[in-house]
Design a protein around this motif. Sequence first.
Motif, PDB file in Angstrom:
ATOM      1  N   VAL A  40       6.108 -24.820  17.360  1.00  0.00           N
ATOM      2  CA  VAL A  40       4.325 -24.347  17.912  1.00  0.00           C
ATOM      3  C   VAL A  40       4.631 -23.066  18.511  1.00  0.00           C
ATOM      4  N   ALA A  41       5.175 -22.200  18.119  1.00  0.00           N
ATOM      5  CA  ALA A  41       4.166 -20.929  18.425  1.00  0.00           C
ATOM      6  C   ALA A  41       4.831 -19.872  17.034  1.00  0.00           C
ATOM      7  N   ASN A  42       5.182 -20.412  16.338  1.00  0.00           N
ATOM      8  CA  ASN A  42       5.183 -19.916  15.094  1.00  0.00           C
ATOM      9  C   ASN A  42       3.587 -20.570  14.401  1.00  0.00           C
ATOM     10  N   LEU A  43       3.722 -21.201  14.570  1.00  0.00           N
ATOM     11  CA  LEU A  43       1.929 -22.245  14.278  1.00  0.00           C
ATOM     12  C   LEU A  43       1.031 -21.414  15.067  1.00  0.00           C
ATOM     13  N   SER A  44       0.981 -21.357  16.197  1.00  0.00           N
ATOM     14  CA  SER A  44       0.447 -20.007  17.402  1.00  0.00           C
ATOM     15  C   SER A  44      -0.116 -18.897  16.331  1.00  0.00           C
ATOM     16  N   ILE A  45       0.474 -18.611  15.588  1.00  0.00           N
ATOM     17  CA  ILE A  45       1.244 -17.184  15.746  1.00  0.00           C
ATOM     18  C   ILE A  45       0.487 -17.051  14.035  1.00  0.00           C
ATOM     19  N   LEU A  46       0.746 -17.991  12.960  1.00  0.00           N
ATOM     20  CA  LEU A  46       0.071 -18.080  12.213  1.00  0.00           C
ATOM     21  C   LEU A  46      -1.524 -18.178  12.124  1.00  0.00           C
ATOM     22  N   LYS A  47      -2.242 -19.448  13.229  1.00  0.00           N
ATOM     23  CA  LYS A  47      -3.246 -20.332  14.067  1.00  0.00           C
ATOM     24  C   LYS A  47      -4.458 -18.527  14.045  1.00  0.00           C
ATOM     25  N   THR A  48      -3.738 -17.679  14.675  1.00  0.00           N
ATOM     26  CA  THR A  48      -4.305 -16.588  15.394  1.00  0.00           C
ATOM     27  C   THR A  48      -4.601 -15.378  14.702  1.00  0.00           C
ATOM     28  N   GLY A  49      -4.001 -15.216  13.045  1.00  0.00           N
ATOM     29  CA  GLY A  49      -4.399 -14.661  11.878  1.00  0.00           C
ATOM     30  C   GLY A  49      -3.087 -13.410  12.299  1.00  0.00           C
ATOM     31  N   LYS A  50      -2.222 -13.480  13.361  1.00  0.00           N
ATOM     32  CA  LYS A  50      -0.894 -12.614  13.660  1.00  0.00           C
ATOM     33  C   LYS A  50      -0.021 -12.710  12.820  1.00  0.00           C
ATOM     34  N   ALA A  51       0.172 -13.398  12.082  1.00  0.00           N
ATOM     35  CA  ALA A  51       1.677 -13.526  11.670  1.00  0.00           C
ATOM     36  C   ALA A  51       1.215 -12.655   9.866  1.00  0.00           C
ATOM     37  N   LYS A  52       1.915 -12.109   9.748  1.00  0.00           N
ATOM     38  CA  LYS A  52       2.360 -11.213   8.476  1.00  0.00           C
ATOM     39  C   LYS A  52       2.846 -11.274   7.407  1.00  0.00           C
ATOM     40  N   ALA A  53       3.242 -12.626   7.154  1.00  0.00           N
ATOM     41  CA  ALA A  53       2.953 -13.572   5.768  1.00  0.00           C
ATOM     42  C   ALA A  53       3.022 -14.688   6.267  1.00  0.00           C
ATOM     43  N   ILE A  54       3.304 -15.982   5.157  1.00  0.00           N
ATOM     44  CA  ILE A  54       3.579 -17.457   5.050  1.00  0.00           C
ATOM     45  C   ILE A  54       4.291 -17.604   3.804  1.00  0.00           C
ATOM     46  N   ARG A  55       5.207 -18.600   3.914  1.00  0.00           N
ATOM     47  CA  ARG A  55       6.459 -18.603   2.864  1.00  0.00           C
ATOM     48  C   ARG A  55       5.395 -20.095   1.777  1.00  0.00           C
ATOM     49  N   PHE A  56       5.456 -19.563   0.689  1.00  0.00           N
ATOM     50  CA  PHE A  56       4.946 -21.428   0.104  1.00  0.00           C
ATOM     51  C   PHE A  56       5.320 -21.970   0.336  1.00  0.00           C
ATOM     52  N   SER A  57       6.603 -22.109   0.736  1.00  0.00           N
ATOM     53  CA  SER A  57       6.623 -23.814   1.014  1.00  0.00           C
ATOM     54  C   SER A  57       6.604 -24.113   1.967  1.00  0.00           C
ATOM     55  N   THR A  58       5.534 -22.986   3.456  1.00  0.00           N
ATOM     56  CA  THR A  58       5.189 -24.101   4.358  1.00  0.00           C
ATOM     57  C   THR A  58       3.839 -23.828   4.330  1.00  0.00           C
ATOM     58  N   LEU A  59       3.447 -22.912   3.225  1.00  0.00           N
ATOM     59  CA  LEU A  59       1.873 -23.739   3.243  1.00  0.00           C
ATOM     60  C   LEU A  59       1.597 -24.194   2.046  1.00  0.00           C
ATOM     61  N   GLU A  60       2.498 -24.815   1.973  1.00  0.00           N
ATOM     62  CA  GLU A  60       2.447 -26.574   0.408  1.00  0.00           C
ATOM     63  C   GLU A  60       2.526 -27.418   2.063  1.00  0.00           C
ATOM     64  N   ALA A  61       3.686 -27.584   2.478  1.00  0.00           N
ATOM     65  CA  ALA A  61       3.854 -28.443   3.173  1.00  0.00           C
ATOM     66  C   ALA A  61       2.653 -28.756   4.363  1.00  0.00           C
ATOM     67  N   ILE A  62       1.831 -27.011   5.045  1.00  0.00           N
ATOM     68  CA  ILE A  62       0.879 -27.898   6.356  1.00  0.00           C
ATOM     69  C   ILE A  62       0.068 -28.003   5.083  1.00  0.00           C
ATOM     70  N   CYS A  63      -0.479 -27.346   3.540  1.00  0.00           N
ATOM     71  CA  CYS A  63      -1.822 -27.947   2.829  1.00  0.00           C
ATOM     72  C   CYS A  63      -1.178 -29.846   2.375  1.00  0.00           C
ATOM     73  N   LYS A  64       0.274 -30.335   2.084  1.00  0.00           N
ATOM     74  CA  LYS A  64       0.310 -31.834   1.949  1.00  0.00           C
ATOM     75  C   LYS A  64      -0.328 -32.729   2.980  1.00  0.00           C
ATOM     76  N   GLU A  65       0.291 -31.662   4.709  1.00  0.00           N
ATOM     77  CA  GLU A  65      -0.532 -32.755   5.401  1.00  0.00           C
ATOM     78  C   GLU A  65      -1.310 -33.069   5.945  1.00  0.00           C
ATOM     79  N   LEU A  66      -2.341 -31.659   5.978  1.00  0.00           N
ATOM     80  CA  LEU A  66      -3.590 -31.782   6.030  1.00  0.00           C
ATOM     81  C   LEU A  66      -4.313 -32.019   5.521  1.00  0.00           C
ATOM     82  N   ASP A  67      -3.992 -32.995   3.699  1.00  0.00           N
ATOM     83  CA  ASP A  67      -4.901 -33.320   3.017  1.00  0.00           C
ATOM     84  C   ASP A  67      -5.556 -31.962   2.274  1.00  0.00           C
TER      85      ASP A  67
END
Length: 72
Positions: A29-56
């Motif tokens: 949840v902490a890593n998701l929060s970092i991503l949501k707030t725009g503080k993430a420096k990078a995101i793995r394509f596999s994570t982005l793919e999983a998020i997009c798959k889950e959220l359709d």
Amino acid sequence: MPIEISLDVMLAKRKMKSIELAQAVGITVANLSILKTGKAKAIRFSTLEAICKELDCQPGDILSYTKDFIIK
């Protein structure tokens, strides 16, 4: 940052909580929060793919580029 994250908007549209998405994607949840707030420096394509798959959704539904970004 000229990359805007609208993950919270997509979560609201899908009526899903951050903890549910984090568990489904396999991140903390902490890593998701970092991503949501725009503080993430990078995101793995596999994570982005999983998020997009889950959220359709498409990556462009949660990520956008703002050309006229001004650093304060």
